[in-house]
Motif scaffolding. Structure first.
Motif, PDB file in Angstrom:
ATOM      1  N   ILE A  43     -10.764  41.030 -20.923  1.00  0.00           N
ATOM      2  CA  ILE A  43      -9.492  41.383 -21.564  1.00  0.00           C
ATOM      3  C   ILE A  43      -8.335  41.554 -20.576  1.00  0.00           C
ATOM      4  N   ILE A  97     -11.023  46.610 -27.862  1.00  0.00           N
ATOM      5  CA  ILE A  97     -11.323  45.345 -27.180  1.00  0.00           C
ATOM      6  C   ILE A  97     -11.166  44.173 -28.131  1.00  0.00           C
ATOM      7  N   LYS A 113      -8.323  41.149 -27.784  1.00  0.00           N
ATOM      8  CA  LYS A 113      -8.704  39.729 -27.775  1.00  0.00           C
ATOM      9  C   LYS A 113      -7.958  38.962 -28.861  1.00  0.00           C
TER      10      LYS A 113
END
Lengths: 358, 358, 358, 358
Positions: free
Chosen positions: C54, C193, C197
């Motif tokens: 990330i 996360i 993304k």
């Protein structure tokens, strides 16, 4: 942008010769230092005008007023503001100076820098500003008491003929204060005083040198590169009005020597401490104190204000003649002694705090 | 806490004599200054070891590396980092110095201050640090080009017998660079060089004085109280390794004079500018430039490292004998000339920026 | 004029994103601190690009090089220079940015200030500069080890929907480092996360907040007036690229409270120490630590570089369209965690030394 | 060590709440600024106690005395000392506080730091110190007049229920000064005033937020790395007593946004100047002003002194009950408005001078 001095023990002075007063803010003085106002006043009295027959007869009582930072007999750690009122400010005395540049004064350069100036008695450029240094330097000495640091500062020479003899090295603070010229060698002192009186009678002035010894500075004070102990001392002294030169240890004479003679050899003394046989280093090596006596000398030019007619120019550049009025010192040296001592104390107080920061 | 110099044009130096390299970060250099790397290298070459028969034969190429702050030929206003690698660092040469204190070096005082030190070649206390000053001082000179400020710096005396004659006042930078001792008076230069060679042959060293003139500084630079122009110059010079004294204008000689002789009378010159007939003030009055030539002199002690046996003590205070190894200067004066010039430029660049802040 | 931070423990950073490298000089670090290069490298690794899925995929190995100030495993008290070479500097990637001003970047303001700029990767305005902060902050942490000061810093929220729950207060450094977003609450971390993304896939970016707790700061650190402990922390955080806000203790929520609820009542704890029942003060009262936990929160805006077409103007002010090339972070928060920690450590190391200066 | 603020335009404040007075020295103020004492007094009157029904009823006339640095209607470039005498100092009111630590005050932390404190009215930790900031901030505003910089500062919210509506954006300084709470939205102002009176009746206090807009700051002010314009503003505000948070531009709300929405797109406006469509950047990009409006918000906690009984401990840690005596503000926000404005002006005056140094 230049009215502060010191990094941790830091003073900022303010005030003009003929404004309401002058003073100083001390920032960074630790808490818990026993306040000794009598000592501060004593140091101011050593600097104040009118104290003797060979200084200016101008009167300033210079009584210190404590406005902040002291509470119930101790410093509190907050800023200490000390104020000295201006009493003897006859501004009208200076009206004739409004539009001319006195020779070897800061009149012209202030105009060049600021486009204006307070012309009364030199304004900010007056040596009156040094009273604020003496007051704050005395506070620095209070801080240094725990190290038992001793300052011995005296008039070493006046003009080109009156020197303290080289062989004369044993004397005390009392010997220095014993006479009005602050020279510890009685016969030389007497001759200096007579000379200064003679010079004054002629409406003239004279320069001289001051020497200073500082004892009991622990090894390890000072900084290695730009803020070398002697570089700070040098800046401090050179920032005093009329100071033209500074040397420490062997100084200019050291420049004539060879290494074999100049090197100070180490030995272990009877107390097991490392010491040096000689002290050309002046107690400072690589910018850091080595525990030996620190000593230095500074040169002061003759006072620029003369009691006689002089030529100069006015603001427009036209020639003009003027006579110095007012009451001025024929020689700054005697009154510069406590100023030199104050600046030394300010430098050392700052380094004492720096040394403890770890 | 002491590795920075300057308020607006501010340098921070780093590095030890025998580490990977030394260098400097310049913060506060304005954007848009034309970069002249050849000039910077030229100044470094004037300082570098091994440049002549009378300097140390140690080899350092001292090629300046520019790591930041310059882009497409101009300074960008961001920090300029200049790096000089250490090449000739035979650390093993110094192993015998690990546990002893060389006389009149900073070995003992560093231990007193820090409790440890890098003993190799003096570590941080080595005069190698001054290469970083020369590099950044050259950048300061680039900034000063727009004012056409000229520096004339030369070796004025070596030891007690070799002086540039007082009457000798007309010469150029080229005359100074004409010989390896950087003395503009050819006969004196020759005698100085012979003397230095003689001293070196004896394993001894010798001190001397450097004199400097700075031309074209506009009136109005400097600050009136603590950061007087000459006080900053004095601090700058006294911070150079081995410097023991500083005087400007009439200096110590001025202390012997009387006011009537010492005062610099003003007049209006043919260009209509206000000037002074004499210049005992050294171009500075009240801490501020007056447009006349600035001049000063500084004293350097003899190098402490001798090529002969000396007595000293080890860390425990026990007597020990050692011989200076390595390749050292018998006299620092010739190489100190560009250092003095660099420090002058650093002081003036800072004051140039201060003067413009309004 | 702004590339230094700290008064006694003082860093100066240098270098551009696409120059030869970036680095930092630490001046004022005490001698005798055990050097732990692995720890410094560890902190750099936590900040470096390409560390996870990330962050930006740009590669910089960011291996710290120690150029000075460390000798035989300990700091020497002299300046520590740490250098990080730039490896992944494809300058040609940035040629299309030479003459335009990217929205919400520093392109336009650098031009306004300096009249020029290094356009490659943002030059000096790049967040790459923060690597130098992390390296020096790690050294500050070495100094703070003797106080056992603990830093707990984590991503508290991402965008408008992903917050660490208020009730979740018990966790360790390991919990934070357990996942690539540096959020100690596992479920929230997972959602963050996934969201980052998703945002990246859209060529967009997102902001968030970081929270920090500092434990074991002794009572009495900080300064009472301008350099209040929280004011320095605030300045430190706000000086990090993309930081838009700072609050400590009760912060903005505290502004909504009433005094009776907000006051932290004192009591004597079981160890006889004076403590408070609540801690709305955030461990700081009157700018000085009170021995309780210090905590604060800072806001970071979304990264300005998008992977999509944007409108802007060129230097002449003409409209122009461009697409962000290069490899950029969709969200700076995870990599900002060690930067926040470094700045905290730099502030505290400086106050630790200030507190000891007396 | 922390009583100065600013690099070129630099203030040093001194004085305790119940000493002889408080004051400030301004060093670095350029010469030639037209002195407007009525304006300085006006700003002090906006801050002074007893000005309205919702502030403390303590009386201080707070008449500014100018001791130096001003001559014949203009600043001279030398330090300006401004003094405010303490008039309403009933020290005996505070005797009951000598040996206890008031909750959420600086009593305990001053003791931890200094080992002693002036307990009368908070001594140095009293918000009375901010009068010195207001006086010097007014001088900073005199300097900024040539740039026509405008400050609009108001109370944005009180407690948790009284906010200026978001839609309400058009108003003047007069609208702010129109009521005693300094809120430009008349209905909200009325409700705030009623609420503060209610809170006071309960012996309680309340916090709130202040918002500020600064107009006409030229593009290019500020510094890129540590002294970012918003970082200095943040430090300035956080150094004000009771301030708990600072955000500029989009602030904490910006942390919830995505890049596409947050980026401020550039365009050329009708005057040919480069401007932005939106202003989430708050007029500052990369730490440097971009010519758009600068705006920020700060949070103030409720006053810690309550007019009711509270539990605490004495110096020995023993539980003790006390009641706040004296006359205190139920809410600092209205009087904090001129303080926020003063700190803004001090930051900008310093950056104005920094920007001119080249």
């Amino acid at each position: 942008m230049s009215n502060s001095f010191g990094k941790i023990f830091r003073i900022t002075t303010f005030g003009e010769s003929h404004g309401a007063g002058i003073g100083v803010v001390i920032d960074g003085c630790p808490a818990g230092i026993a306040w000794d106002e009598a000592f501060i006043q004593h140091q101011l009295d050593r600097r104040k005008p009118g104290q003797s027959a060979i200084t200016t007869q101008r009167k300033e009582s210079d009584i210190v007023e404590v406005w902040s930072g002291v509470f119930e007999g101790y410093t509190t750690g907050t800023p200490i503001m000390l104020l000295l009122r201006n009493e003897n400010a006859k501004s009208s005395d200076y009206e004739h100076l409004r539009n001319l540049y006195r020779p070897s004064h800061a009149d012209y350069t202030y105009h060049a820098k600021y486009g204006r100036r307070d012309h009364r008695g030199g304004g900010r450029s007056s040596a009156r500003e040094t009273a604020a240094r003496v007051a704050s330097g005395a506070v620095a000495q209070l801080l240094l008491r725990k190290y038992d640091i001793q300052f011995l500062t005296w008039v070493d020479s006046i003009g080109s003929a009156f020197y303290v003899p080289e062989y004369f090295t044993e004397f005390t603070s009392e010997d220095i204060e014993n006479n009005e010229v602050r020279c510890p060698h009685p016969e030389t002192a007497e001759r200096m005083i007579a000379y200064i009186k003679e010079v004054r009678k002629q409406g003239d002035t004279v320069g001289g040198t001051i020497k200073s010894i500082i004892r009991n500075v622990p090894a390890g004070w000072g900084e290695p590169v730009f803020d070398k102990l002697h570089a700070q001392l040098g800046k401090a002294m050179l920032s005093i009005n009329a100071c033209k030169g500074f040397e420490y240890g062997s100084g200019f004479a050291g420049a004539k020597m060879r290494g074999l003679d100049h090197n100070d050899l180490f030995y272990r003394d009877n107390d097991g401490k490392i010491a040096t046989y000689t002290n050309y280093s002046g107690g400072i090596q690589g910018g850091i104190s080595n525990g030996q006596e620190i000593y230095f000398r500074c040169a002061f030019k003759p006072v620029a204000t003369l009691q006689q007619k002089q030529e100069t120019v006015d603001k427009a550049g036209n020639p003009i003649t003027f006579i110095g009025k007012g009451r001025h010192d024929p020689c700054v040296l005697p009154r510069a002694v406590p100023i030199v001592e104050a600046m030394s104390a300010l430098v050392l107080a700052d380094f004492a705090l720096r040394a403890s920061a770890k």
